[in-house]
Scaffold this motif. Structure first.
Motif, PDB file in Angstrom:
ATOM      1  N   LYS B  56      29.996 -70.890  17.188  1.00  0.00           N
ATOM      2  CA  LYS B  56      30.317 -69.678  17.948  1.00  0.00           C
ATOM      3  C   LYS B  56      29.050 -68.932  18.383  1.00  0.00           C
ATOM      4  CE  LYS B  56      34.941 -68.531  16.494  1.00  0.00           C
ATOM      5  NZ  LYS B  56      35.835 -67.588  15.860  1.00  0.00           N
ATOM      6  N   THR B  57      29.233 -68.060  19.359  1.00  0.00           N
ATOM      7  CA  THR B  57      28.132 -67.190  19.780  1.00  0.00           C
ATOM      8  C   THR B  57      28.258 -65.878  18.998  1.00  0.00           C
ATOM      9  OG1 THR B  57      29.418 -66.110  21.498  1.00  0.00           O
ATOM     10  CG2 THR B  57      28.296 -68.135  22.113  1.00  0.00           C
ATOM     11  N   VAL B  58      27.218 -65.066  19.046  1.00  0.00           N
ATOM     12  CA  VAL B  58      27.275 -63.775  18.330  1.00  0.00           C
ATOM     13  C   VAL B  58      28.462 -62.953  18.842  1.00  0.00           C
ATOM     14  CG1 VAL B  58      26.047 -61.620  17.845  1.00  0.00           C
ATOM     15  CG2 VAL B  58      24.766 -63.754  17.968  1.00  0.00           C
ATOM     16  N   SER B  59      28.641 -62.958  20.164  1.00  0.00           N
ATOM     17  CA  SER B  59      29.690 -62.093  20.726  1.00  0.00           C
ATOM     18  C   SER B  59      31.098 -62.586  20.397  1.00  0.00           C
ATOM     19  CB  SER B  59      29.523 -61.967  22.238  1.00  0.00           C
ATOM     20  OG  SER B  59      29.738 -63.215  22.849  1.00  0.00           O
ATOM     21  N   ILE B  79      23.639 -65.938  21.936  1.00  0.00           N
ATOM     22  CA  ILE B  79      24.099 -64.556  21.767  1.00  0.00           C
ATOM     23  C   ILE B  79      25.469 -64.348  22.428  1.00  0.00           C
ATOM     24  CG2 ILE B  79      23.018 -63.507  23.824  1.00  0.00           C
ATOM     25  CD1 ILE B  79      22.159 -61.232  21.745  1.00  0.00           C
ATOM     26  N   GLY B  80      25.770 -65.144  23.438  1.00  0.00           N
ATOM     27  CA  GLY B  80      27.071 -65.013  24.106  1.00  0.00           C
ATOM     28  C   GLY B  80      27.071 -63.894  25.130  1.00  0.00           C
ATOM     29  N   LYS B  81      28.260 -63.303  25.336  1.00  0.00           N
ATOM     30  CA  LYS B  81      28.380 -62.261  26.356  1.00  0.00           C
ATOM     31  C   LYS B  81      28.010 -60.901  25.748  1.00  0.00           C
ATOM     32  CE  LYS B  81      32.157 -64.200  29.044  1.00  0.00           C
ATOM     33  NZ  LYS B  81      33.609 -64.155  29.163  1.00  0.00           N
ATOM     34  N   ILE B  82      26.951 -60.332  26.249  1.00  0.00           N
ATOM     35  CA  ILE B  82      26.502 -59.040  25.715  1.00  0.00           C
ATOM     36  C   ILE B  82      27.600 -57.988  25.889  1.00  0.00           C
ATOM     37  CG2 ILE B  82      24.859 -57.157  26.179  1.00  0.00           C
ATOM     38  CD1 ILE B  82      22.694 -59.297  26.227  1.00  0.00           C
ATOM     39  N   PHE B 101      19.008 -68.554  15.791  1.00  0.00           N
ATOM     40  CA  PHE B 101      19.323 -69.324  16.995  1.00  0.00           C
ATOM     41  C   PHE B 101      18.540 -70.637  16.963  1.00  0.00           C
ATOM     42  CE2 PHE B 101      19.599 -64.814  18.190  1.00  0.00           C
ATOM     43  CZ  PHE B 101      20.904 -64.771  18.678  1.00  0.00           C
ATOM     44  N   PRO B 102      19.082 -71.673  17.618  1.00  0.00           N
ATOM     45  CA  PRO B 102      18.285 -72.912  17.704  1.00  0.00           C
ATOM     46  C   PRO B 102      17.018 -72.673  18.515  1.00  0.00           C
ATOM     47  CG  PRO B 102      20.354 -73.093  18.965  1.00  0.00           C
ATOM     48  CD  PRO B 102      20.395 -71.782  18.254  1.00  0.00           C
TER      49      PRO B 102
END
Lengths: 333, 286
Positions: B56-59, B79-82, B101-102
């Motif tokens: 998953k992304t952070v968001s 990080i995904g969608k801020i 993060f990678p």
């Protein structure tokens, strides 16, 4: 308060635009995330927690909502967005969803509105929608570009949409080396008279008035000044500060009218104070060379003490003779 | 006995087989972190952190109030969608959380600077066969070591900065729990390995957690701690590497010319920062 330009593009083309020469829509003219973070760090490290977001039209930046939320989360206690209020339905919905959560004292708009006669029906419709949503966060700002200007519409907007009861009046200045419509110094007394013709109505409706920089104090009689101070208190100003504009590519300059002179990069400075000191010295140099806007400025103690800037420096530069301009440009090198 | 931190999946059986140990529990986002916290605490051990690897992304993470007070380490994809972060931002700033993060993530510089500038801890990890985004990592390097304002920790830079590299070496792989001097990996059967990869490959040092208490006397364990000597005996590339002081050969398997150059730049920057730190004079009672 520092001014940060999110973009150079604008969705309007005003005849008086003092930024017109600067506004050239290019593909990559949007402020990037990395640069926003840099500016936020720079301002915070300088002890500055207030910011104005400008353009172009800042609300057309694709990350506008995220930038505002970010600055709010960074602890910027005042985020003032200078907009024309022409916002698409889609963006308006987005703004409603994400920006109304921020307390209204921390985030608000200064909306620059033109006379309805020079606006399209669609423009007026969108601005109206914007006023309905953000009314209590909006102060109006008018750019006076002709001496007999009519600003009754602004008072009507305040009443109709319950906007903040304040009008910011900016006198349009010439851009040295560029073409824009501005108030000539010979027209200024007429303009001042026109301003005073509205003061009763403003008082009656409890709307305060504030001047943007470069308004000469001597345009008003002592009686006028008394009435203006009674209406606006300490918002009434006749000086010329250094607001510091930061462009989307992190260029910095003193203010728009002087944006063609001595443009630097934010990376040349360690703090906001350093930038202000630099441009204060620069402005003082111009003023020393050309004095104020009027002949009387040379002997005026208000000019000498800085209570009045003697008008915008742009006028002073425009009055330079060829030799003076060449000398001035040489000094800048 | 050294207090070696154990990294394992949630298992009351493992927790109850030792006492007074620090545990890092590797689990999934869907698990109940507070239950894991309670389970470790009830076994008379300590929870050092909960460690989650997710696609998953952070968001996309559903941050929860009940995560307060639990140290969390999340390996995320991006990080995904801020835009989706704002609803959780106040909570996020209050959680004890670090996002990794990678290292090849294309937006690594912006994502890490964004989080760090909001006071949120973050970092990056290397992956075999994936070329790190060196440009982004270098931007973050300078952001981490020369911040204009107080920022969240950026790992492994913050680890390097906080440990003296001028007067001795450190192993920055501790940040990735790949340092047997400090961490051991344990599977649900109680098998013990030096790192995650060896655990997954079933290359154990011990096959029972009961043997943990005598591990320090174990020859293989001692040899592992002194493995770095081999670089000098073989006179390999690590033995002359300027980044030896922070790596100790722990990333030999992924090291190439670019990696070495990058690591050397970290050493230069860290040395500069540590050298220029004002020396504090000892008070007479110290």
């Amino acid at each position: 308060m520092a001014n940060l330009l999110l973009t150079e593009s604008c969705n309007r083309s005003c005849p008086y635009c003092f930024a017109k020469d600067y506004m050239q829509s290019t593909e990559n003219d949007f402020l990037s995330w990395d640069d926003l973070i840099y500016v936020a760090d720079f301002l915070e490290a300088s002890g500055e927690r207030k910011i104005s977001l400008l353009g172009g039209e800042p609300t057309i930046h694709p990350k506008f909502v995220d930038f505002v939320r970010y600055l709010n989360q960074r602890g910027f206690g005042i985020i003032n967005v200078f907009t024309n209020g022409i916002v698409s339905d889609h963006h308006l919905e987005e703004f409603k969803k994400y920006l109304l959560e921020i307390p209204k004292n921390n985030f608000y708009f200064t909306c620059n509105v033109n006379h309805p006669d020079i606006c399209s029906k669609k423009e007026l419709e969108q601005t109206g929608k914007f006023f309905e949503v953000f009314g209590e966060r909006i102060s109006l700002s008018l750019n006076v570009y002709k001496p007999d200007f009519d600003w009754q519409y602004a008072i009507d907007y305040i009443e109709k949409y319950n906007l903040r009861r304040h009008i910011r009046l900016g006198i349009t200045h010439p851009i040295p080396g560029a073409v824009n419509v501005s108030i000539k110094k010979t027209d200024m007394p007429k303009m001042a008279k026109r301003i005073m013709s509205y003061i009763d109505q403003l008082d009656e409706k409890q709307i305060s008035l504030g001047f943007d920089c470069g308004m000469p104090l001597c345009l008003f009689s002592n009686e006028d000044l008394g009435r203006l101070y009674k209406n606006a208190g300490n918002r009434m100003r006749f000086d010329c500060g250094v607001p510091v504009d930061i462009g989307p590519q992190l260029d910095v300059w003193s203010c728009f009218p002087l944006s063609n002179f001595n443009k630097k990069s934010i990376y040349d400075f360690n703090s906001l104070q350093e930038i202000r000191d630099f441009y204060n010295k620069f402005n003082a140099k111009i003023r020393k060379k050309g004095h104020g806007l009027f002949e009387e400025c040379k002997t005026c103690h208000h000019f000498e003490t800085g209570r009045c800037a003697g008008g915008c420096l742009a006028h002073i530069i425009n009055n330079f003779s060829k030799e003076e301009m060449a000398e001035f440009k040489e000094e800048l090198k | 006995m050294k207090n070696l931190t154990l990294i394992t999946k949630p298992s009351p059986k493992i927790f109850n087989s030792v006492r007074e140990r620090d545990f890092i529990v590797q689990t999934h986002l869907e698990d109940d972190f507070s239950a894991i916290y309670a389970s470790v605490k009830n076994s008379e051990n300590r929870l050092a952190a909960i460690f989650v690897k997710t696609e998953k992304t952070v968001s996309e993470i559903n941050f929860q109030e009940k995560w307060r007070g639990v140290p969390l380490l999340f390996y995320v994809s991006s990080i995904g969608k801020i835009r989706d972060l704002w609803k959780n931002m106040n909570l996020l700033k209050q959680l004890d959380i670090t996002f990794f993060f990678p290292a090849d993530y294309k937006d690594i510089s912006t994502s890490i600077s964004f989080l760090a500038s909001l006071g949120i801890n973050s970092g990056f990890y290397f992956q075999k066969d994936k070329t790190p985004n060196y440009e982004g990592l270098k931007d973050v390097l300078y952001y981490s070591f020369y911040p204009k304002i107080p920022i969240g920790n950026i790992q492994p830079y913050s680890f390097i900065e906080k440990n003296d590299i001028l007067h001795g070496g450190i192993n920055f792989s501790s940040v990735f729990f790949d340092n047997p001097e400090k961490f051991l990996w344990v599977d649900l059967e109680g098998n013990i390995a030096f790192n995650e990869e060896l655990l997954n490959n079933k290359q154990f040092i011990k096959t029972s957690i009961e043997e943990l208490y005598k591990i320090e006397e174990d020859k293989d364990y001692k040899d592992e701690l002194l493995k770095w000597h081999e670089h000098f005996l073989k006179v390999d590339k690590c033995s002359a590497c300027p980044a030896w002081r922070i790596c100790k050969g722990s990333k030999e398997d992924i090291c190439n010319e670019d990696f070495q150059e990058f690591m050397s730049e970290i050493v230069d920057v860290a040395s500069d920062v540590q050298t220029s730190k004002p020396k504090t004079r000892n008070e007479i009672w110290q």
